[in-house]
Motif scaffolding. Structure first.
Motif, PDB file in Angstrom:
ATOM      1  N   THR A 130      23.975 -29.020  19.774  1.00 22.22           N
ATOM      2  CA  THR A 130      23.460 -30.223  19.833  1.00 22.22           C
ATOM      3  C   THR A 130      21.905 -30.075  20.322  1.00 22.22           C
ATOM      4  O   THR A 130      21.568 -29.468  21.163  1.00 22.22           O
ATOM      5  CB  THR A 130      24.177 -31.093  20.737  1.00 22.22           C
ATOM      6  N   VAL A 131      20.993 -30.828  19.491  1.00 13.61           N
ATOM      7  CA  VAL A 131      19.753 -30.842  19.792  1.00 13.61           C
ATOM      8  C   VAL A 131      19.090 -32.487  20.225  1.00 13.61           C
ATOM      9  O   VAL A 131      19.194 -33.167  19.252  1.00 13.61           O
ATOM     10  CB  VAL A 131      18.885 -30.323  18.595  1.00 13.61           C
ATOM     11  N   VAL A 132      18.498 -32.167  21.248  1.00 12.93           N
ATOM     12  CA  VAL A 132      17.854 -33.803  21.692  1.00 12.93           C
ATOM     13  C   VAL A 132      16.608 -33.273  21.741  1.00 12.93           C
ATOM     14  O   VAL A 132      15.733 -32.520  22.201  1.00 12.93           O
ATOM     15  CB  VAL A 132      18.336 -33.846  23.014  1.00 12.93           C
ATOM     16  N   THR A 133      15.778 -34.254  21.001  1.00  6.51           N
ATOM     17  CA  THR A 133      14.323 -33.994  20.621  1.00  6.51           C
ATOM     18  C   THR A 133      13.657 -35.556  20.774  1.00  6.51           C
ATOM     19  O   THR A 133      14.117 -36.454  20.214  1.00  6.51           O
ATOM     20  CB  THR A 133      14.048 -33.317  19.485  1.00  6.51           C
ATOM     21  N   ASN A 134      12.311 -35.360  20.943  1.00  9.80           N
ATOM     22  CA  ASN A 134      11.456 -36.714  21.010  1.00  9.80           C
ATOM     23  C   ASN A 134      10.519 -36.523  19.913  1.00  9.80           C
ATOM     24  O   ASN A 134       9.549 -37.057  19.868  1.00  9.80           O
ATOM     25  CB  ASN A 134      10.737 -36.947  22.494  1.00  9.80           C
ATOM     26  N   VAL A 144      18.992 -32.612   8.402  1.00  7.30           N
ATOM     27  CA  VAL A 144      20.041 -32.172   6.885  1.00  7.30           C
ATOM     28  C   VAL A 144      20.739 -30.875   7.196  1.00  7.30           C
ATOM     29  O   VAL A 144      21.338 -30.439   6.385  1.00  7.30           O
ATOM     30  CB  VAL A 144      19.014 -31.968   5.872  1.00  7.30           C
ATOM     31  N   ARG A 145      20.751 -30.424   8.537  1.00  8.52           N
ATOM     32  CA  ARG A 145      21.560 -29.390   8.967  1.00  8.52           C
ATOM     33  C   ARG A 145      22.885 -29.756   9.355  1.00  8.52           C
ATOM     34  O   ARG A 145      23.013 -30.293  10.838  1.00  8.52           O
ATOM     35  CB  ARG A 145      20.702 -28.399   9.940  1.00  8.52           C
ATOM     36  N   PRO A 146      24.111 -29.717   8.738  1.00  7.52           N
ATOM     37  CA  PRO A 146      25.315 -30.151   9.413  1.00  7.52           C
ATOM     38  C   PRO A 146      26.017 -29.599  10.481  1.00  7.52           C
ATOM     39  O   PRO A 146      26.657 -30.047  11.426  1.00  7.52           O
ATOM     40  CB  PRO A 146      26.229 -30.090   8.159  1.00  7.52           C
ATOM     41  N   GLN A 147      25.416 -28.180  10.711  1.00  8.87           N
ATOM     42  CA  GLN A 147      25.766 -27.607  12.052  1.00  8.87           C
ATOM     43  C   GLN A 147      25.113 -27.816  13.156  1.00  8.87           C
ATOM     44  O   GLN A 147      25.229 -27.196  14.389  1.00  8.87           O
ATOM     45  CB  GLN A 147      25.789 -26.018  11.720  1.00  8.87           C
ATOM     46  N   ILE A 148      24.153 -28.660  13.251  1.00  6.74           N
ATOM     47  CA  ILE A 148      23.358 -29.108  14.205  1.00  6.74           C
ATOM     48  C   ILE A 148      23.366 -30.830  14.426  1.00  6.74           C
ATOM     49  O   ILE A 148      23.066 -31.420  13.494  1.00  6.74           O
ATOM     50  CB  ILE A 148      21.882 -28.619  14.071  1.00  6.74           C
ATOM     51  N   LYS A 149      23.909 -31.211  15.639  1.00  9.58           N
ATOM     52  CA  LYS A 149      23.913 -32.619  15.801  1.00  9.58           C
ATOM     53  C   LYS A 149      22.519 -32.918  16.326  1.00  9.58           C
ATOM     54  O   LYS A 149      22.131 -32.385  17.461  1.00  9.58           O
ATOM     55  CB  LYS A 149      24.913 -32.659  16.822  1.00  9.58           C
ATOM     56  N   ILE A 150      21.987 -34.025  15.847  1.00 14.72           N
ATOM     57  CA  ILE A 150      20.600 -34.221  16.289  1.00 14.72           C
ATOM     58  C   ILE A 150      20.656 -35.527  17.203  1.00 14.72           C
ATOM     59  O   ILE A 150      21.338 -36.450  16.453  1.00 14.72           O
ATOM     60  CB  ILE A 150      19.460 -34.509  15.175  1.00 14.72           C
ATOM     61  N   VAL A 151      20.252 -35.599  18.149  1.00 19.70           N
ATOM     62  CA  VAL A 151      19.844 -36.652  19.038  1.00 19.70           C
ATOM     63  C   VAL A 151      18.382 -36.994  19.015  1.00 19.70           C
ATOM     64  O   VAL A 151      17.727 -36.193  19.926  1.00 19.70           O
ATOM     65  CB  VAL A 151      20.662 -36.760  20.394  1.00 19.70           C
ATOM     66  N   ALA A 152      17.846 -37.985  18.718  1.00 23.13           N
ATOM     67  CA  ALA A 152      16.477 -38.350  18.635  1.00 23.13           C
ATOM     68  C   ALA A 152      16.036 -39.617  19.537  1.00 23.13           C
ATOM     69  O   ALA A 152      16.920 -40.544  19.630  1.00 23.13           O
ATOM     70  CB  ALA A 152      15.896 -38.848  17.147  1.00 23.13           C
ATOM     71  N   THR A 153      15.164 -39.388  20.558  1.00 19.79           N
ATOM     72  CA  THR A 153      14.957 -40.152  21.526  1.00 19.79           C
ATOM     73  C   THR A 153      14.236 -41.539  20.622  1.00 19.79           C
ATOM     74  O   THR A 153      13.472 -41.184  19.833  1.00 19.79           O
ATOM     75  CB  THR A 153      13.925 -39.981  22.570  1.00 19.79           C
TER      76      THR A 153
END
Length: 265
Positions: A130-134, A144-153
Motif C-alpha cells: 500500500t503506497v500513500v503519497t501526496n 495502473v499497478r494492480p499489486q499496489i494499492k494507492i492512497v492519494a492525499t
C-alpha cells in the motif's frame, strides 16, 4: 539542441551558479546570444527566473527547479538509490512517499519489484504494498499497478513538484499509520536535519515522518550538507539515509556519529 533541452540546461546552470551572463552562457551552450536572450525572456515570463541586464538570476535564497527539469539530473545515482531503498521495504508494508525525483524512482523500482514478484501475472490478487503519497505523478504511475494499492492525499497541487499540500493533504495523513516513510529532500544538514524549498511541502513531509514507524531518506550526494528554506524535521526522526557513493566521507562519518545508518550505493 532543442528548445526544451536548452531550457533544461539553462535552469540547471542557473541552479548551480545562481546567476547567468548571456555571452558566457551562449558560448557554453554553443548557441547565439540572441537565442539565449530569447530563452531567458520566455523563462522569465513563466516566473522560472528573474531577468537582469545582461543575463538572469535565480529566484530566492535556494532555487527550486520544476520537477520536469530536475528529472535528468544525477539520474543514474537516483536509480541506484531507489533500488537500494526498495530493498528496505518488506512485502505487505504500508509505504509513504513524498514528491520528488528520487522518490519517483523509488515508486518505479517498487513497481518493477511487483512485476517480478509472486503476484506477477494477470489474475486479481491482494496488493503486495500500500503506497500513500501526496505526489500526483507517483499516484498516476502506480495507479495502473494492480499489486499496489494507492492512497492519494487530497490537497492543492503545486505545479513545481506535483505535490498536494494544505489542510486536505494533512487531514488524510493524520488518519493513517505507515510502516515506512521514504522521503526525498532538498537539503540534509547534520545540525538542522531535513529541509526542502517550500514550507507547505515541509509540513506534509513532516507528517509522513510522524506517522511512520521508520523513516528512510533518499538523497543523492549533492543534498548532503546542503540547506534549504523550510525545515522538515530533525535527524532524530531518521533511521536510514540512502545516498550515492560520492557522498563526502566526513559528512557520512558525522551522520554515523549521530547514530544514523548511512547506506551508500
Amino acid at each position: 539542441m532543442s528548445k526544451h533541452q536548452r531550457w533544461s540546461r539553462l535552469l540547471e546552470l542557473l541552479a548551480a551558479k545562481g546567476r547567468l551572463e548571456v555571452d558566457e552562457t551562449a558560448a557554453e551552450l554553443r548557441v547565439s546570444p540572441a537565442t539565449v536572450r530569447r530563452d531567458l525572456d520566455e523563462l522569465a515570463e513563466q516566473q522560472m527566473l528573474v531577468r537582469t541586464r545582461g543575463g538572469a538570476v535565480a529566484h530566492g535564497v535556494s532555487y527550486e527547479l520544476p520537477l520536469r527539469y530536475k528529472s535528468s539530473r544525477r539520474a543514474t545515482e537516483k536509480q541506484r538509490i531507489a533500488a537500494a531503498a526498495v530493498e528496505l521495504i518488506g512485502e505487505g508494508e504500508v509505504v509513504g512517499l513524498n514528491g520528488g525525483t528520487t522518490t519517483t524512482e523509488v515508486a518505479r523500482a517498487l513497481a518493477l519489484r511487483t512485476a517480478g514478484g509472486r503476484h506477477g501475472g494477470t489474475e486479481a490478487t491482494a496488493p503486495m504494498y500500500t503506497v500513500v503519497t501526496n505526489a500526483l505523478n507517483i499516484a498516476g504511475e502506480l495507479a495502473v499497478r494492480p499489486q499496489i494499492k494507492i492512497v492519494a492525499t487530497g490537497g492543492v497541487a503545486r505545479p513545481q513538484t506535483y505535490e498536494l499540500v494544505g489542510p486536505l493533504a494533512a487531514g488524510v495523513l493524520k488518519e493513517v499509520v505507515l510502516d515506512v516513510a521514504v522521503l526525498g529532500v532538498d537539503g540534509l544538514d547534520p545540525e538542522l536535519g531535513l529541509m526542502t524549498h517550500q514550507e507547505e511541502e515541509a509540513s506534509i513531509s513532516r507528517l509522513f515522518a510522524e506517522r511512520a514507524q521508520r523513516v528512510v531518506v533518499v538523497a543523492d550526494a549533492s543534498k548532503l550538507g546542503r540547506r534549504a528554506f523550510a525545515r522538515i524535521c530533525g535527524l532524530d526522526r531518521v533511521d536510514i539515509i540512502v545516498t550515492d557513493s560520492t557522498a563526502p566521507a566526513d559528512t557520512v562519518a558525522r551522520l554515523g556519529d549521530l547514530g544514523i545508518r548511512v547506506l551508500t550505493v
